[in-house]
Motif scaffolding. Structure first.
Motif: not given
Length: 77
Positions: A3, A29-30, A33
């Motif tokens: 994290t 987060s996706e 990324r």
């Protein structure tokens, strides 16, 4: 998975939230990324372009070149 915490000004947080919603990401987060993957791919492509630029002149891609290429493909396939 590890994290990471990232601090963003409100303006950037709003932008990220809009991108997540607009582009159909499941989460912030996706989205992050995906940005990191794309940046890594861009770096790899840049390295390949520089490698090609530094490799010297290539072969002439004229009609004869493509004819020989088609022949090679048809005999190898």
């Amino acid at each position: 998975m590890t994290t990471m915490n990232v601090s963003l000004p409100d303006e950037l947080k709003t932008f990220v939230d809009e991108r997540v919603t607009h582009d159909g990401y499941g989460s912030t987060s996706e989205y992050v990324r995906d940005l990191i993957r794309r940046d890594r791919e861009r770096g790899h492509l840049r390295d390949l372009v520089l490698e090609g630029a530094n490799s010297g002149p290539g072969v002439v891609a004229d009609a004869a070149y493509f004819k020989a290429l088609r022949q090679r493909i048809s005999t190898e396939g």
